[in-house]
Design a protein around this motif. Structure first.
Motif, mmCIF file in Angstrom:
data_model
loop_
_atom_site.group_PDB
_atom_site.id
_atom_site.type_symbol
_atom_site.label_atom_id
_atom_site.label_comp_id
_atom_site.label_asym_id
_atom_site.label_seq_id
_atom_site.Cartn_x
_atom_site.Cartn_y
_atom_site.Cartn_z
ATOM 1 N N ILE A 73 0.839 -1.206 0.000
ATOM 2 C CA ILE A 73 0.000 0.000 0.000
ATOM 3 C C ILE A 73 0.870 1.251 0.000
ATOM 4 C CG2 ILE A 73 -1.666 1.318 1.365
ATOM 5 C CD1 ILE A 73 -2.884 -1.307 2.252
ATOM 6 N N ALA A 74 1.944 1.227 0.813
ATOM 7 C CA ALA A 74 2.849 2.370 0.843
ATOM 8 C C ALA A 74 3.516 2.589 -0.512
ATOM 9 C CB ALA A 74 3.915 2.171 1.923
ATOM 10 N N GLY A 75 3.687 1.501 -1.272
ATOM 11 C CA GLY A 75 4.280 1.612 -2.593
ATOM 12 C C GLY A 75 3.314 2.045 -3.675
ATOM 13 N N GLY A 76 2.047 2.246 -3.317
ATOM 14 C CA GLY A 76 1.069 2.736 -4.283
ATOM 15 C C GLY A 76 0.028 1.727 -4.704
ATOM 16 N N ASN A 77 0.170 0.475 -4.281
ATOM 17 C CA ASN A 77 -0.817 -0.550 -4.640
ATOM 18 C C ASN A 77 -1.958 -0.518 -3.630
ATOM 19 O OD1 ASN A 77 -2.220 -2.756 -5.596
ATOM 20 N ND2 ASN A 77 -0.735 -4.268 -4.871
ATOM 21 N N LEU A 78 -2.923 0.352 -3.840
ATOM 22 C CA LEU A 78 -4.006 0.532 -2.872
ATOM 23 C C LEU A 78 -4.989 -0.633 -2.853
ATOM 24 C CD1 LEU A 78 -4.799 4.318 -3.433
ATOM 25 C CD2 LEU A 78 -3.321 3.267 -1.725
ATOM 26 N N SER A 79 -4.876 -1.545 -3.800
ATOM 27 C CA SER A 79 -5.789 -2.700 -3.827
ATOM 28 C C SER A 79 -5.259 -3.880 -3.013
ATOM 29 C CB SER A 79 -6.027 -3.139 -5.272
ATOM 30 O OG SER A 79 -4.812 -3.569 -5.872
ATOM 31 N N ALA A 80 -4.055 -3.769 -2.460
ATOM 32 C CA ALA A 80 -3.478 -4.874 -1.676
ATOM 33 C C ALA A 80 -4.279 -5.079 -0.399
ATOM 34 C CB ALA A 80 -2.021 -4.571 -1.347
ATOM 35 N N ARG A 81 -4.555 -6.347 -0.083
ATOM 36 C CA ARG A 81 -5.329 -6.692 1.110
ATOM 37 C C ARG A 81 -4.692 -7.897 1.807
ATOM 38 N NH1 ARG A 81 -6.618 -2.464 -0.080
ATOM 39 N NH2 ARG A 81 -8.696 -1.565 -0.403
ATOM 40 N N ALA A 82 -4.867 -7.970 3.124
ATOM 41 C CA ALA A 82 -4.258 -9.042 3.913
ATOM 42 C C ALA A 82 -5.202 -10.205 4.184
ATOM 43 C CB ALA A 82 -3.745 -8.474 5.239
ATOM 44 N N SER A 83 -6.514 -9.956 4.214
ATOM 45 C CA SER A 83 -7.483 -10.992 4.601
ATOM 46 C C SER A 83 -7.452 -12.238 3.718
ATOM 47 C CB SER A 83 -8.894 -10.408 4.614
ATOM 48 O OG SER A 83 -9.019 -9.460 5.640
ATOM 49 N N PRO A 84 -7.315 -12.132 2.392
ATOM 50 C CA PRO A 84 -7.325 -13.356 1.573
ATOM 51 C C PRO A 84 -6.275 -14.373 1.993
ATOM 52 C CG PRO A 84 -7.607 -11.438 0.173
ATOM 53 C CD PRO A 84 -7.309 -10.924 1.545
ATOM 54 N N ALA A 85 -5.102 -13.916 2.432
ATOM 55 C CA ALA A 85 -4.057 -14.854 2.844
ATOM 56 C C ALA A 85 -4.373 -15.510 4.179
ATOM 57 C CB ALA A 85 -2.707 -14.136 2.921
ATOM 58 N N LEU A 86 -5.295 -14.942 4.951
ATOM 59 C CA LEU A 86 -5.634 -15.482 6.274
ATOM 60 C C LEU A 86 -7.093 -15.921 6.331
ATOM 61 C CD1 LEU A 86 -3.885 -12.718 8.432
ATOM 62 C CD2 LEU A 86 -2.933 -14.874 7.639
ATOM 63 N N ARG A 87 -7.669 -16.273 5.205
ATOM 64 C CA ARG A 87 -9.107 -16.576 5.159
ATOM 65 C C ARG A 87 -9.464 -17.832 5.949
ATOM 66 N NH1 ARG A 87 -6.808 -17.471 0.274
ATOM 67 N NH2 ARG A 87 -6.883 -19.557 -0.641
ATOM 68 N N TYR A 88 -8.493 -18.715 6.215
ATOM 69 C CA TYR A 88 -8.801 -19.944 6.954
ATOM 70 C C TYR A 88 -8.601 -19.784 8.458
ATOM 71 C CZ TYR A 88 -8.613 -22.019 2.311
ATOM 72 O OH TYR A 88 -8.835 -22.296 0.998
ATOM 73 N N ARG A 89 -8.175 -18.615 8.896
ATOM 74 C CA ARG A 89 -7.976 -18.377 10.328
ATOM 75 C C ARG A 89 -9.170 -17.630 10.893
ATOM 76 N NH1 ARG A 89 -1.926 -18.150 11.837
ATOM 77 N NH2 ARG A 89 -2.792 -17.346 13.786
ATOM 78 N N GLN A 90 -9.458 -17.911 12.170
ATOM 79 C CA GLN A 90 -10.580 -17.255 12.842
ATOM 80 C C GLN A 90 -10.149 -16.633 14.166
ATOM 81 O OE1 GLN A 90 -13.530 -16.926 11.397
ATOM 82 N NE2 GLN A 90 -12.913 -18.162 9.622
#
Length: 472
Positions: free
Chosen positions: A188-205
């Motif tokens: 995000i700091a590099g300009g990629n405002l579409s980057a998200r963290a949730s997809p990589a942790l979708r199996y965690r609760q």
């Protein structure tokens, strides 16, 4: 250590080692014995008593039969020695058996050795004789052999390996989501405002997954605000281009001696001043949101002043503005921002009203719950502004609160303004925990309703309708 993984790993590993060492120390201090050792001691005592009974009642033959039965059932090889009998019968036993027997005779007590194989010597006294039941327990291939403290070095290495693996997996499960958040923040700091963290942790609760979702909501909000900022800058540039171009053309005409263009210049300058004033109001809303300034503002008197000013402006076209409903109501707000919020709605209604039309500003209680009570914001009131204009197309009722939006019509170029008034009103209403909406009236005209949180009126004032129908 700078690495969080290393810190978590070493912390858990040291904790595991501390638990193992503590258990060993407690075992040594309390002289505790493993369950298998206690089993061997008590079992050999029972075998010894039974062997002595067999020998005393049935002689050598019955003793031999009993020992054969023990060997076949329990995998225990044993001999029974009486008093100071010679040690020739111990030829099939490990060498340390003789040393252990000598110690047992010297101390007149049972002795045990838990090397492999286990050796036990149980002492039993019957009828004036001392019997020594010497037993050898064949090693059994089972996990219980592992917990025997005999093979210390191998077991220590295996314990360290297992604990290191488990601690490594645990540390990785904690640090992986943090690393994902770090990579997302870097993107995000590099300009990629579409980057998200949730997809990589979708199996965690767990809490880290919740943190990732909160982080993504923050990223969504940042992306939305930046997109809105870009859109606002684009719209401002578009709105400024036309009056600036006309000002340039008018200035050129004035230089040529066409003084009639000066009136056009004044109109464009007033338009620019109004737009800059609206933009400053938007900036003031953001500043108010950060500083959270709140003063007690009397809504009745504030609306009364707005109605008087609007009536004065509408008199030229025989347009009337009236105030109805309750009067003695107050709220905590910035007086200037609240004035802009209500005035923009009233001026918009006045601008679109026909000649001879009437604009009504009504204040009422009882919004969003019985007796005006709302759990989230306390006492709520409604400020409803109704005009007799042409109304708004149904698909534009929500868009009229967007910045720079104007309903397309044949005379839209005559209406003036930059389309920021209702947008400012919505921003202010949301700032104070309220809302704004619009609907077309069945008989014609537009009705805009502001919902705002107010201070709860006194019991004597709640049903009051004093000062209603106040005209400007």
């Amino acid at each position: 250590m700078r690495s969080l993984f290393a810190r978590v790993f070493v912390t858990f590993w040291l904790a595991s080692a501390l638990v193992v060492v503590s258990m060993a120390v407690i075992t040594a201090v309390t002289n505790a014995r493993p369950l298998a050792h206690r089993w061997l001691m008590h079992t050999l005592d029972l075998y010894a008593d039974t062997a002595v009974n067999a020998y005393e009642h049935g002689g050598e033959a019955q003793l031999a039969s009993y020992l054969d039965q023990v060997r076949s059932d329990s995998k225990i090889s044993a001999v029974l020695l009486q008093d100071d009998a010679p040690l020739e019968n111990l030829d099939g036993f490990p060498r340390r058996t003789r040393t252990l027997l000598e110690r047992a005779r010297a101390e007149q007590s049972s002795q045990y050795s838990f090397g492999l194989p286990w050796i036990g010597i149980a002492r039993s006294v019957h009828n004036g004789h001392t019997y020594w039941f010497v037993a050898q327990v064949a090693p059994v291939k089972m996990f219980g052999n592992f917990v025997d403290p005999g093979k210390s070095l191998f077991r220590l290495v295996l314990v360290l390996l297992i604990s290191a693996t488990l601690c490594g997996l645990l540390a990785r499960s904690i640090t992986n989501p943090i690393a994902t958040l770090q990579r997302t923040a870097t993107a995000i700091a590099g300009g990629n405002l579409s980057a998200r963290a949730s997809p990589a942790l979708r199996y965690r609760q767990d809490e880290l997954a919740s943190l990732a979702r909160d982080f993504d909501r923050m990223a969504d909000r940042v992306q939305y605000l930046l997109d809105q900022q870009k859109l606002l800058l684009r719209d401002i540039s578009h709105e400024l281009r036309s009056p600036l171009a006309r000002l340039g053309l008018s200035a050129e005409l004035v230089q040529r001696g066409d003084l009639s263009a000066a009136a056009r210049m004044q109109a464009d300058i007033r338009s620019l001043e109004a737009m800059i004033g609206d933009l400053l109001t938007l900036a003031r809303i953001d500043a108010s949101e950060r500083t959270a300034r709140r003063d007690t503002v009397h809504l009745g008197r504030l609306i009364q002043q707005i109605v008087r000013d609007a009536s004065f402006e509408g008199a030229m076209h025989d347009r009337t503005v009236v105030q109805t409903g309750v009067f003695e109501r107050s709220m905590l707000a910035d007086a200037g921002l609240l004035h802009s919020c209500i005035e923009n709605v009233v001026r918009n209604a006045l601008k679109h009203s026909p000649d001879g039309g009437t604009v009504e500003v009504n204040v009422s209680d009882g919004v969003n719950g019985a007796n005006g009570t709302n759990v989230a914001h306390g006492w709520m009131i409604a400020i409803t502004v109704s005009d007799e204009g042409p109304g708004v197309p149904a698909d534009s009722l929500e868009q009229i609160f967007d910045p720079f939006f104007r309903v397309a019509s044949a005379d839209s170029h005559k209406q003036g303004g930059a389309g920021l008034g209702l947008s400012i009103s919505k921003r202010i209403a949301l700032l104070y925990g309220g809302n704004i909406s619009a609907r077309n009236q069945p008989g014609g005209g537009l009705q805009v309703q502001l919902i705002l949180p107010a201070l709860r009126p006194a019991a004597a004032d709640a049903p009051s309708r004093a000062n209603a129908n106040i005209h400007g």
